[in-house]
Write an enzyme that holds these catalytic residues in place. Structure first.
Site, mmCIF file in Angstrom:
data_model
loop_
_atom_site.group_PDB
_atom_site.id
_atom_site.type_symbol
_atom_site.label_atom_id
_atom_site.label_comp_id
_atom_site.label_asym_id
_atom_site.label_seq_id
_atom_site.Cartn_x
_atom_site.Cartn_y
_atom_site.Cartn_z
ATOM 1 N N MET A 101 1.176 -1.505 0.228
ATOM 2 C CA MET A 101 0.059 -0.079 -0.403
ATOM 3 C C MET A 101 1.162 1.052 -0.121
ATOM 4 O O MET A 101 0.776 2.077 0.244
ATOM 5 C CB MET A 101 -1.218 -0.419 1.361
ATOM 6 C CG MET A 101 -2.231 -1.537 1.181
ATOM 7 S SD MET A 101 -3.715 -0.883 2.242
ATOM 8 C CE MET A 101 -2.855 -1.048 3.557
ATOM 9 N N GLU A 114 12.260 -0.420 5.480
ATOM 10 C CA GLU A 114 12.536 -1.844 4.704
ATOM 11 C C GLU A 114 11.580 -2.686 5.229
ATOM 12 O O GLU A 114 12.952 -4.017 4.654
ATOM 13 C CB GLU A 114 13.694 -1.599 6.750
ATOM 14 C CG GLU A 114 15.348 -0.787 6.290
ATOM 15 C CD GLU A 114 15.870 -1.426 5.031
ATOM 16 O OE1 GLU A 114 15.944 -2.526 4.031
ATOM 17 O OE2 GLU A 114 16.017 -0.547 3.473
ATOM 18 N N GLY A 115 10.753 -2.681 5.772
ATOM 19 C CA GLY A 115 10.243 -4.445 5.813
ATOM 20 C C GLY A 115 9.761 -4.769 4.414
ATOM 21 O O GLY A 115 10.130 -5.744 4.372
ATOM 22 N N HIS A 116 8.813 -3.523 3.787
ATOM 23 C CA HIS A 116 8.686 -3.671 2.092
ATOM 24 C C HIS A 116 9.619 -4.417 1.471
ATOM 25 O O HIS A 116 9.971 -5.341 0.630
ATOM 26 C CB HIS A 116 7.712 -2.878 2.061
ATOM 27 C CG HIS A 116 7.268 -2.081 2.255
ATOM 28 N ND1 HIS A 116 7.411 -1.481 2.938
ATOM 29 C CD2 HIS A 116 6.087 -2.576 2.661
ATOM 30 C CE1 HIS A 116 5.753 -0.423 3.696
ATOM 31 N NE2 HIS A 116 5.096 -1.895 3.021
ATOM 32 N N VAL A 138 11.063 -7.440 10.188
ATOM 33 C CA VAL A 138 12.270 -6.246 9.488
ATOM 34 C C VAL A 138 11.391 -5.310 10.773
ATOM 35 O O VAL A 138 10.457 -4.770 10.885
ATOM 36 C CB VAL A 138 12.316 -5.403 8.829
ATOM 37 C CG1 VAL A 138 13.176 -4.112 8.881
ATOM 38 C CG2 VAL A 138 12.198 -6.642 7.679
ATOM 39 N N ARG A 182 2.484 2.904 9.211
ATOM 40 C CA ARG A 182 1.098 2.910 10.285
ATOM 41 C C ARG A 182 2.169 3.639 11.146
ATOM 42 O O ARG A 182 1.866 4.778 12.569
ATOM 43 C CB ARG A 182 0.373 2.616 11.131
ATOM 44 C CG ARG A 182 -0.922 2.213 10.418
ATOM 45 C CD ARG A 182 -2.113 1.672 10.757
ATOM 46 N NE ARG A 182 -3.541 1.500 9.517
ATOM 47 C CZ ARG A 182 -3.502 0.243 9.189
ATOM 48 N NH1 ARG A 182 -2.721 -0.460 8.889
ATOM 49 N NH2 ARG A 182 -4.443 0.930 7.524
#
Ligand code: AMP
Length: 284
Positions: free
Chosen positions: A30, A35-37, A175, A186
């Protein structure tokens, strides 16, 4: 890196690549990328010939009163971050995904009602519907999801299995910041002191996992340990749930007998709802 806005063009491009024998790795997002993405994209890059990312803030997965309107949007920055990681970015308009007479919904019975289900009515139906639609447009060989959204990943896996989708669903590790807080778009809503307090969720899950690994098998008592850890952080204003679940069916456990448990919780810090989980699958 190429940006595609039309579903027809995205699908035709994907079909052409697959006809040429190329594998497609897909990371739906979204946006407001962190860093997670990016970790999902790196894994997709390593395992596929072509990497496709999508950015679409999906309105059907937000319940009325949730943060759809104020959800962070930063497409320009996102495209910069994707440079070198994705070959194609699918950026559909709302009207492309949901024409006015759109009327199909995908429901994964049972699993949608667990964990976050009661607190986000319609959310997983919205997720499953948009993900199935994105799969049909992007035609991935492999699709990558984060463990951070454990229930979402489990539901997508079940949908892929139930509907014989010709792709592999891969779940990648969460992460975290150095204090343990799971990265999330968020987190941008959190004030500095709330951000510090938000790590309490991870600490609570760790306390639960420790008890479990030390031999505690009563889920109620593990829940109590996790709630106590949360109660020590005054900025946690609500605990929506925190408990032990079967990692595959998402059923809440009473006595932990299987070696495949997910400890998962959702809390509110300030006005921001946060989720996190820990998978425990190395019990003696
Ligand atoms: P979102 O943009 O929030 O819909 O997330 C897109 C994908 O990134 C989902 O598969 C998420 O589970 C994944 N994701 C979000 N945060 C993290 C994180 N901290 N670590 C790993 N994956 C994540």
């Amino acid at each position: 890196m190429e940006t595609i806005r039309l579903a027809r063009v995205m699908r035709e491009t994907a079909i052409k690549e697959k006809r040429n024998g190329k594998s497609i790795g897909f990371v739906p997002t979204m946006g407001a990328l962190h860093e997670g993405h990016l970790s999902l994209l790196r894994t997709a890059r390593a395992e596929n010939d072509i990497v496709v990312a999508s950015i679409f803030v999906n309105p059907t997965q937000f319940s009325p009163g949730e943060d759809f309107d104020r959800y962070p949007r930063s497409v320009g920055d996102d495209l910069e971050k994707l440079e070198g990681l994705a070959d194609l970015v699918f950026l559909p308009e709302k009207e492309t995904m949901y024409p006015p007479d759109f009327s199909t919904r995908v429901e994964i019975e049972g699993m949608s009602g667990a964990m976050c289900g009661p607190f986000r009515p319609g959310h997983f139906q919205g997720v499953a519907t948009v993900v199935l639609k994105l799969f049909n447009i992007v035609q991935p060989s492999r699709a990558y999801f984060g463990q951070k959204d454990y229930q979402q990943a489990a539901i997508i896996k079940r949908m892929a299995r139930d509907l014989d989708l010709p792709l592999e669903v891969i779940v990648c590790p969460t992460v975290r910041e150095s204090g343990g807080l799971a990265l999330s778009s968020r987190n941008a809503y959190l004030k500095p002191e709330e951000r510090k307090a938000a790590a309490a969720l991870y600490r609570a899950l760790q306390a639960g996992a420790k008890a479990l690994k030390e031999g505690q098998r009563e889920a109620g008592l593990i829940g109590g340990i996790m709630r106590k850890a949360l109660s020590e952080e005054p900025l946690v204003s609500q605990v929506q749930y925190i408990s032990a679940y079967d990692a595959e069916t998402l059923k809440e456990l009473v006595i932990i007998e299987k070696n495949n448990v997910v400890l998962a919780g959702a809390v509110v810090v300030g006005t921001t709802r946060l989720i996190d989980n820990l998978l425990v699958n190395d019990l003696k």
